[in-house]
Design an enzyme around this catalytic site. Structure first.
Site, PDB file in Angstrom:
ATOM      1  N   ASP A  49     -20.853 -31.335 -15.959  1.00  0.00           N
ATOM      2  CA  ASP A  49     -21.231 -30.594 -17.178  1.00  0.00           C
ATOM      3  C   ASP A  49     -20.038 -29.784 -17.695  1.00  0.00           C
ATOM      4  OD1 ASP A  49     -21.221 -28.641 -15.233  1.00  0.00           O
ATOM      5  OD2 ASP A  49     -23.185 -27.816 -15.724  1.00  0.00           O
ATOM      6  N   SER A  50     -18.907 -29.850 -16.981  1.00  0.00           N
ATOM      7  CA  SER A  50     -17.659 -29.289 -17.519  1.00  0.00           C
ATOM      8  C   SER A  50     -17.328 -29.950 -18.857  1.00  0.00           C
ATOM      9  CB  SER A  50     -16.504 -29.506 -16.524  1.00  0.00           C
ATOM     10  OG  SER A  50     -16.440 -30.857 -16.119  1.00  0.00           O
ATOM     11  N   ASP A  88     -24.177 -34.656 -13.569  1.00  0.00           N
ATOM     12  CA  ASP A  88     -24.605 -33.262 -13.368  1.00  0.00           C
ATOM     13  C   ASP A  88     -25.944 -32.995 -14.035  1.00  0.00           C
ATOM     14  OD1 ASP A  88     -23.338 -31.287 -11.898  1.00  0.00           O
ATOM     15  OD2 ASP A  88     -21.721 -31.034 -13.359  1.00  0.00           O
ATOM     16  N   LYS A 118     -26.126 -34.195  -9.565  1.00  0.00           N
ATOM     17  CA  LYS A 118     -25.589 -33.008  -8.879  1.00  0.00           C
ATOM     18  C   LYS A 118     -26.343 -31.782  -9.371  1.00  0.00           C
ATOM     19  CE  LYS A 118     -21.256 -31.291  -9.605  1.00  0.00           C
ATOM     20  NZ  LYS A 118     -21.511 -29.953 -10.185  1.00  0.00           N
ATOM     21  N   GLU A 120     -26.232 -27.474  -9.030  1.00  0.00           N
ATOM     22  CA  GLU A 120     -25.536 -26.278  -8.542  1.00  0.00           C
ATOM     23  C   GLU A 120     -26.532 -25.527  -7.676  1.00  0.00           C
ATOM     24  OE1 GLU A 120     -23.330 -24.078 -11.435  1.00  0.00           O
ATOM     25  OE2 GLU A 120     -22.292 -25.872 -12.132  1.00  0.00           O
ATOM     26  N   GLU A 187     -16.701 -25.110  -4.220  1.00  0.00           N
ATOM     27  CA  GLU A 187     -15.764 -24.678  -5.278  1.00  0.00           C
ATOM     28  C   GLU A 187     -15.372 -23.210  -5.112  1.00  0.00           C
ATOM     29  OE1 GLU A 187     -16.868 -25.593  -9.313  1.00  0.00           O
ATOM     30  OE2 GLU A 187     -15.174 -24.458 -10.133  1.00  0.00           O
TER      31      GLU A 187
HETATM   32  O1  KIV Z   1     -18.839 -29.916 -13.958  1.00  0.00           O
HETATM   33  C1  KIV Z   1     -17.905 -30.300 -13.236  1.00  0.00           C
HETATM   34  O2  KIV Z   1     -16.966 -30.960 -13.682  1.00  0.00           O
HETATM   35  C2  KIV Z   1     -17.955 -29.945 -11.832  1.00  0.00           C
HETATM   36  C3  KIV Z   1     -16.724 -30.207 -11.015  1.00  0.00           C
HETATM   37  C4  KIV Z   1     -15.649 -29.303 -11.402  1.00  0.00           C
HETATM   38  C5  KIV Z   1     -17.013 -30.167  -9.571  1.00  0.00           C
HETATM   39  O3  KIV Z   1     -18.934 -29.459 -11.373  1.00  0.00           O
END
Ligand code: KIV
Length: 278
Positions: A49-50, A88, A118, A120, A187
């Site tokens: 989600d970056s 994510d 994924k 968090e 992280e």
């Molecule tokens: O959102 C993302 O790109 C991430 C990575 C930096 C692990 O969670």
């Protein structure tokens, strides 16, 4: 084409086998052409989600939506062949309860074809992870610095600065591991804490701003390609694409303005058709 003839993607079993062995190579990907370039070199491609910050210019990942994750997840699946693809779960899509998490995880998997999601994972997410795994959704955890918690933390700050913070990061990782996560992103923690977490869990840990002793490493691809002037201290720039793109844009602008582009070899050579007199 039958399923047997397709290139085999990596599976959770391949990733589990890497624990304590060869480090897992993971990068983020958001588009089909980038996924195609990264795929031969990576075990895992994460549609992180970056992308909200990297691609859409948002101030944090909090504004990222399911629709954005689905669109980019579909693109990365189209561009990749062999990497294990994780998408994510965005902020607000899994925290309420395990049923909410399952409905959204199932939508991500069905609409993108990705192999896992994924989360968090604060300790609250133990129930969500167990619920998803039991129902056929592989889950990657994410502990330590959790970017979706930026507003609670008051910024993107490394974790484990206090005894309680140190213990909390281990507790979060153990909770995700016990709930059945197939891997955990660690992280923004010190090298010692990352090593403690790696030893405390049975699944592979994937470090970012953590330690080379993690079972794998991940970076935001645009960071490691040098797309930004500022990056966190843990990023190593393996290229300087920002400089390359700036130079290319400047050269293109000059060529257009002096009318040297397009040149003779860049034009179609189609003769003007004769008038049809018949
Ligand atoms: O959102 C993302 O790109 C991430 C990575 C930096 C692990 O969670």
């Amino acid at each position: 084409m039958s399923a047997q003839n397709q290139t085999r993607r990596k599976t959770v079993k391949d990733l589990a086998a890497a624990k304590g062995e060869t480090p897992l190579v993971c990068l983020t990907a958001y588009t089909a052409p980038m996924a195609e370039l990264l795929d031969p070199h990576c075990d895992v491609l994460l549609v992180g989600d970056s992308l909200g910050m990297v691609v859409h210019g948002l101030p944090s990942t909090v504004g990222v939506t399911m629709e954005m994750m689905i669109l980019h997840g579909q693109a990365v699946m189209r561009g990749s062949k062999q990497a294990f693809v994780v998408v994510d779960m965005p902020f607000g899509s899994y925290e309420t309860n395990p049923d909410q998490a399952f409905l959204n995880a199932a939508e991500l998997m069905q609409k993108t074809g990705c192999q896992a999601v994924k989360i968090e994972s604060g300790t609250f997410a133990r129930a969500q992870i167990a619920h998803l795994v039991e129902r056929g959704v592989p889950v990657m955890g994410h502990v330590g610095l959790r970017p979706q918690a930026v507003n609670v933390d008051g910024g993107f700050r490394a974790k484990g600065r206090t005894e309680a913070g140190w213990a909390r990061a281990i507790e979060e990782a153990v909770a995700a591991d016990e709930a059945g996560a197939f891997a955990i992103v660690v992280e923004g923690v010190s090298q010692d804490l990352a090593a403690e977490i790696t030893n405390a869990v049975s699944c592979p840990t994937i470090g970012i701003g953590a330690s080379p002793t993690c079972d794998g490493q991940i970076l935001v691809t645009d960071d490691m390609l040098g797309m930004f002037d500022w990056t966190p201290k843990f990023v190593r720039k393996f290229a300087n694409l920002r400089g390359e793109i700036e130079t290319a844009a400047k050269d293109y602008a000059a060529a257009v303005r002096e009318r040297s582009f397009p040149g003779a070899d860049e034009l179609y050579r189609i003769k003007r058709p004769q008038k049809d007199t018949s």
